[in-house]
Design a protein around this motif. Structure first.
Motif, PDB file in Angstrom:
ATOM      1  N   ARG A 479      -4.673  -7.687   7.554  1.00  0.00           N
ATOM      2  CA  ARG A 479      -3.494  -7.831   8.284  1.00  0.00           C
ATOM      3  C   ARG A 479      -2.773  -8.732   9.258  1.00  0.00           C
ATOM      4  NH1 ARG A 479      -6.914  -3.365  11.993  1.00  0.00           N
ATOM      5  NH2 ARG A 479      -4.894  -3.544  13.219  1.00  0.00           N
ATOM      6  N   GLY A 480      -2.013  -8.637   9.990  1.00  0.00           N
ATOM      7  CA  GLY A 480      -0.615  -9.895  10.760  1.00  0.00           C
ATOM      8  C   GLY A 480      -0.797 -10.768   9.922  1.00  0.00           C
ATOM      9  N   PHE A 481      -1.384 -11.989  10.266  1.00  0.00           N
ATOM     10  CA  PHE A 481      -0.396 -13.085   9.654  1.00  0.00           C
ATOM     11  C   PHE A 481      -0.612 -12.728   8.086  1.00  0.00           C
ATOM     12  CE2 PHE A 481      -0.326 -15.095  13.454  1.00  0.00           C
ATOM     13  CZ  PHE A 481       0.802 -15.625  13.073  1.00  0.00           C
ATOM     14  N   ASN A 482      -1.978 -12.147   7.317  1.00  0.00           N
ATOM     15  CA  ASN A 482      -2.527 -12.141   6.156  1.00  0.00           C
ATOM     16  C   ASN A 482      -1.643 -10.536   5.571  1.00  0.00           C
ATOM     17  OD1 ASN A 482      -3.697 -14.266   5.838  1.00  0.00           O
ATOM     18  ND2 ASN A 482      -5.032 -14.087   7.558  1.00  0.00           N
ATOM     19  N   PHE A 483      -1.262  -9.555   6.237  1.00  0.00           N
ATOM     20  CA  PHE A 483      -1.062  -8.386   5.502  1.00  0.00           C
ATOM     21  C   PHE A 483       0.283  -9.461   4.164  1.00  0.00           C
ATOM     22  CE2 PHE A 483       2.757  -5.865   5.833  1.00  0.00           C
ATOM     23  CZ  PHE A 483       2.980  -5.658   4.206  1.00  0.00           C
ATOM     24  N   PRO A 484       1.199  -9.837   4.450  1.00  0.00           N
ATOM     25  CA  PRO A 484       1.984 -10.283   3.462  1.00  0.00           C
ATOM     26  C   PRO A 484       1.023 -10.851   2.139  1.00  0.00           C
ATOM     27  CG  PRO A 484       2.815 -11.219   5.573  1.00  0.00           C
ATOM     28  CD  PRO A 484       1.632 -10.902   5.799  1.00  0.00           C
ATOM     29  N   VAL A 485      -0.089 -11.965   2.401  1.00  0.00           N
ATOM     30  CA  VAL A 485      -1.183 -12.490   1.710  1.00  0.00           C
ATOM     31  C   VAL A 485      -1.733 -11.356   0.597  1.00  0.00           C
ATOM     32  CG1 VAL A 485      -3.262 -14.001   1.465  1.00  0.00           C
ATOM     33  CG2 VAL A 485      -1.346 -14.640   2.631  1.00  0.00           C
ATOM     34  N   ALA A 486      -1.734 -10.385   1.102  1.00  0.00           N
ATOM     35  CA  ALA A 486      -2.827  -8.971   0.628  1.00  0.00           C
ATOM     36  C   ALA A 486      -1.561  -8.946  -0.545  1.00  0.00           C
ATOM     37  CB  ALA A 486      -3.278  -7.575   1.466  1.00  0.00           C
ATOM     38  N   LEU A 487      -0.716  -8.881   0.112  1.00  0.00           N
ATOM     39  CA  LEU A 487       1.019  -8.247  -0.939  1.00  0.00           C
ATOM     40  C   LEU A 487       1.212  -9.272  -1.805  1.00  0.00           C
ATOM     41  CD1 LEU A 487       4.111  -6.911   0.980  1.00  0.00           C
ATOM     42  CD2 LEU A 487       2.173  -5.269   0.200  1.00  0.00           C
ATOM     43  N   GLU A 488       0.452 -10.042  -1.835  1.00  0.00           N
ATOM     44  CA  GLU A 488       0.699 -11.411  -2.791  1.00  0.00           C
ATOM     45  C   GLU A 488      -0.499 -11.318  -3.347  1.00  0.00           C
ATOM     46  OE1 GLU A 488       3.022 -12.800  -4.078  1.00  0.00           O
ATOM     47  OE2 GLU A 488       2.189 -14.669  -5.057  1.00  0.00           O
ATOM     48  N   GLY A 489      -1.609 -11.038  -3.073  1.00  0.00           N
ATOM     49  CA  GLY A 489      -2.496 -11.331  -4.040  1.00  0.00           C
ATOM     50  C   GLY A 489      -2.674  -9.689  -5.119  1.00  0.00           C
ATOM     51  N   ALA A 490      -2.238  -8.468  -4.680  1.00  0.00           N
ATOM     52  CA  ALA A 490      -1.519  -7.416  -5.925  1.00  0.00           C
ATOM     53  C   ALA A 490      -0.932  -7.817  -6.504  1.00  0.00           C
ATOM     54  CB  ALA A 490      -1.904  -6.492  -4.547  1.00  0.00           C
ATOM     55  N   LEU A 491       0.417  -8.303  -5.814  1.00  0.00           N
ATOM     56  CA  LEU A 491       1.276  -9.007  -7.059  1.00  0.00           C
ATOM     57  C   LEU A 491       0.963  -9.776  -8.559  1.00  0.00           C
ATOM     58  CD1 LEU A 491       4.051  -8.776  -7.905  1.00  0.00           C
ATOM     59  CD2 LEU A 491       5.094 -10.579  -6.288  1.00  0.00           C
ATOM     60  N   LYS A 492      -0.092 -10.659  -7.847  1.00  0.00           N
ATOM     61  CA  LYS A 492      -0.615 -12.271  -8.550  1.00  0.00           C
ATOM     62  C   LYS A 492      -1.578 -10.658  -9.365  1.00  0.00           C
ATOM     63  CE  LYS A 492       1.529 -14.457  -8.273  1.00  0.00           C
ATOM     64  NZ  LYS A 492       2.582 -14.451  -7.417  1.00  0.00           N
ATOM     65  N   LEU A 493      -2.827 -10.166  -9.671  1.00  0.00           N
ATOM     66  CA  LEU A 493      -2.900  -9.340 -10.275  1.00  0.00           C
ATOM     67  C   LEU A 493      -2.606  -8.202 -11.408  1.00  0.00           C
ATOM     68  CD1 LEU A 493      -6.059  -8.798 -10.815  1.00  0.00           C
ATOM     69  CD2 LEU A 493      -5.940  -6.908  -9.994  1.00  0.00           C
ATOM     70  N   LYS A 494      -1.258  -8.523 -10.815  1.00  0.00           N
ATOM     71  CA  LYS A 494      -0.542  -6.820 -11.252  1.00  0.00           C
ATOM     72  C   LYS A 494       0.216  -8.020 -12.267  1.00  0.00           C
ATOM     73  CE  LYS A 494       1.507  -5.166  -8.016  1.00  0.00           C
ATOM     74  NZ  LYS A 494       2.515  -4.215  -7.152  1.00  0.00           N
ATOM     75  N   GLU A 495       0.659  -8.744 -11.574  1.00  0.00           N
ATOM     76  CA  GLU A 495       1.383  -9.443 -13.039  1.00  0.00           C
ATOM     77  C   GLU A 495       1.300 -10.343 -14.419  1.00  0.00           C
ATOM     78  OE1 GLU A 495       4.652 -12.024 -11.527  1.00  0.00           O
ATOM     79  OE2 GLU A 495       2.750 -13.071 -10.122  1.00  0.00           O
ATOM     80  N   ILE A 496      -0.066 -10.450 -13.950  1.00  0.00           N
ATOM     81  CA  ILE A 496      -0.894 -11.430 -15.479  1.00  0.00           C
ATOM     82  C   ILE A 496      -1.766 -10.809 -15.384  1.00  0.00           C
ATOM     83  CG2 ILE A 496       0.471 -13.645 -14.321  1.00  0.00           C
ATOM     84  CD1 ILE A 496      -2.877 -14.678 -13.206  1.00  0.00           C
TER      85      ILE A 496
END
Ligand code: M6R
Length: 615
Positions: A479-496
């Motif tokens: 949530r809040g400042f950490n919502f984009p971090v959730a998006l980034e965490g998901a992108l990291k898992l997907k891409e590698i």
């Protein structure tokens, strides 16, 4: 995207070109090729697959000696990845040899015209069209190679960085760029050509970066002649001293660049604020911002344009700018922004974020914003990159070379630069008190040490990774400042690791994604003490009651989430808007370990390129 390497001089070209291609592997590619010329024999090899495959093929079949050579790693655009479509390509006479990074958009009508004139084609590539177009001009006009390249390029639409030589003139290589990067290393009676300076760092620290729309005729024992492709005017070569060193672009004992770059984050963040944040004096100095402070103070809104991870950093910045400086911020995918008809006011400040500084969509968005009168500020990592030159002003992240395709230190240093900017603006607008400003600087200064502490959970994260490595899906909530971090965490898992993952604002879960939750679904929840903590705990309870598996990213000493979650990973406490700099770390490590355990190519994931220089 494609990488190009070339050499002309007194050394054996093959090892220079081969090692250069290895250095450019990080850019992402699916096939590779090399051509070496010794003045009478042209030796070449091209193959689908890795540079190591090319090396085996080349060294088992061919005598590699010769002092002029070009090599290429191809990321397929026109034509499937196979041996024939790999570069170099040759003109019909076999005299001209070319490598190309980019896309010739009008290759089809040019090809049809050349076919009418008797040319034949072996590959499906736009590049083979270009080399034959150059040959056709040479024949029709009776001009030298440089002139023929210039005339041919003036007939093309698209993007390119090319290197081409003519077997009849083995002391000359012609290069040109538009929209794709090209650096020329200047040695003693020798020259190196590459998509970036990393392939020639051990040979020379002097480099010329061609500007868009420029070409150069490079001859051994002679000076370089650079001219504008469009109007033929001569350009004085500007030779830069490279700041990079070899150590920075090597793995330094780590198994992968990604892991090295994750561990470099404490230093990278420190380097980002060094000299800019003077904590004792209670000031921030950022020339790009300070010199243009009126633009920022008068801005009715800030528009951030970026792609991928840089877009996620932009989302974090949206929260920080609005919280601290009270200025409205919109964050746009550059690729969407450029193709719709956005309302851009001359009082808008546009911030373009890009690690590579070469992303085609971000570049196009910048050009559009400039045309409409906005002030455009760049946040780039690669010094001298196209975006850093195209923007009105900017700030470098100083993360050092990021070789792993998955962005790690680029993300945290982008957030650091953007936080400094938001703090400076907040102060100048009088939106925060002097004591708060000082408190924030002190806390930001402590972040590198806190990142080091967060990295200490590595072993525990590896154990968690072992449990979930075979999952098919994963949800990331924040949530809040950490919502984009959730998006980034998901992108990291997907891409590698190629595992399907979704990032969501935690509160949105009950509007749909909750239907996915069962005992098979791991959910990574960022639940730090600051910021909607109780609400996130309620979200965790909702997942728990549906048998979801919970991996909580929590503040050191947390007990509430520990009671509910299957696993917790702790990060040190900090003020809320700085938490993304810490919560990101375990998510990077989790993806890394899962990908390693699955045997994936962590640094060069399939289909991905480090800098996306095509739309
Ligand atoms: O070089 P840029 O920051 O402009 O690149 C943007 C994206 O291509 C990049 O962040 C990409 O999403 C990374 N692979 C993410 O790890």
């Amino acid at each position: 995207m494609c990488g190009i390497v070339g050499y002309i001089g007194h050394r054996e070209a093959y090892p220079v070109v081969l090692n250069g291609l290895k250095r450019l592997e990080y850019r992402g590619y699916d096939s590779a090729g090399i051509a070496i010329y010794d003045g009478s024999n042209l030796k070449f090899s091209k193959t689908k697959g890795k540079v190591a495959d090319l090396q085996l093929k080349m060294e088992s079949e061919i005598n590699t000696s010769g002092t002029i050579g070009i090599g290429h790693t191809r990321w397929a655009t026109h034509g499937v990845p196979n041996d024939v479509n790999s570069h170099p390509h040759f003109s019909n006479s076999g005299e001209l040899v070319i490598i190309h990074n980019g896309i010739i958009e009008n290759y089809d009508p040019l090809k049809k015209e050349l076919i009418k004139r008797g040319y034949t084609f072996k590959s499906d590539t736009d590049t083979e069209v270009l080399v034959n177009l150059i040959e056709d001009v040479q024949k029709k006009e009776g001009v030298k190679l440089g002139k023929a390249v210039q005339i041919a390029l003036n007939q093309t639409i698209g993007a390119y960085a090319i290197a081409v030589f003519d077997k009849k003139k083995p002391d000359e290589i012609v290069v040109a760029r538009l929209g794709s990067p090209l650096a020329i290393g200047v040695g003693e009676n020798e020259f190196f050509i590459a998509s970036d300076a990393s392939p020639f760092l051990e040979f020379t620290k002097e480099a010329i970066y061609l500007e868009d729309g420029e070409m150069a005729v490079i001859r051994t024992h002679k000076e370089i002649k650079i001219r504008k492709i469009h109007d033929d005017s001569l350009v004085d070569p500007y030779v830069q001293e490279l700041q990079m060193n070899l150590e920075q672009i090597e793995k330094g004992g780590y198994e992968h660049f990604m892991l090295k770059e994750i561990y470099e984050q404490p230093d990278a963040i420190r380097d980002t604020f060094r000299g800019r944040m003077l904590v004792n004096e209670g000031i921030i100095r950022m020339a790009g911002v300070d010199d243009n402070i009126d633009k920022f103070l008068n801005a009715k809104r800030i528009i951030i344009v970026a792609c991928g991870t840089s877009w996620h950093a932009g989302l974090v910045a949206e929260y920080i700018f609005e919280e601290l400086a009270r200025v409205p911020v919109e964050v746009e995918y550059a690729s969407e922004f450029r193709y719709r008809n956005p309302v851009i006011d001359k009082d808008d400040v546009v911030i373009a974020i890009s690690q590579s500084g070469e992303t085609a969509d971000t570049m196009a968005a910048i050009k559009m914003a400039k045309e409409q009168g906005a002030f455009v500020f760049g946040v780039c990592n690669v010094v001298g990159s196209s975006i850093s030159r195209e923007t009105h002003a900017g700030a470098y992240t100083h993360a050092g070379p990021e070789i792993g395709v998955a962005s790690t230190k680029a993300f945290t240093t982008q957030i650091t630069v953007l936080t400094l900017m938001a703090l400076q603006l907040a102060k100048r607008k009088g939106k925060i008190s002097t004591s708060d400003f000082h408190k924030y600087l002190v806390e930001l200064e402590s972040i590198p040490n806190k990142v080091t502490l967060a990295l200490k959970s590595n072993e525990h994260i590896e154990e968690v990774a072992a449990i979930y490595k075979n999952t098919k899906n994963c949800l990331y909530l924040g949530r809040g400042f950490n919502f984009p971090v959730a998006l980034e965490g998901a992108l990291k898992l997907k891409e590698i690791s190629y595992i399907h993952a979704e990032g969501y604002p935690a509160a949105e879960m009950k509007h749909g994604p909750i239907a996915l939750i069962d005992e098979e679904m791991p959910v990574v929840v960022i639940a730090t003490k600051k910021g909607h903590y109780e609400k996130v705990v309620s979200n965790i309870q909702e997942i728990k009651s549906r048998s979801g598996k919970i991996i909580g990213i929590v503040t050191e000493g947390d007990v509430d989430v520990r009671d509910l979650a299957d696993h917790v990973i702790e990060v040190p406490e900090t003020i809320e808007f700085l938490t993304p700099l810490l919560t990101t770390i375990p998510l990077q490590l989790l993806s890394y370990h899962i990908a390693v355990m699955l045997g994936k190519n962590v640094d060069q994931p399939r289909n991905l390129a480090k800098s996306v220089t095509v739309e």
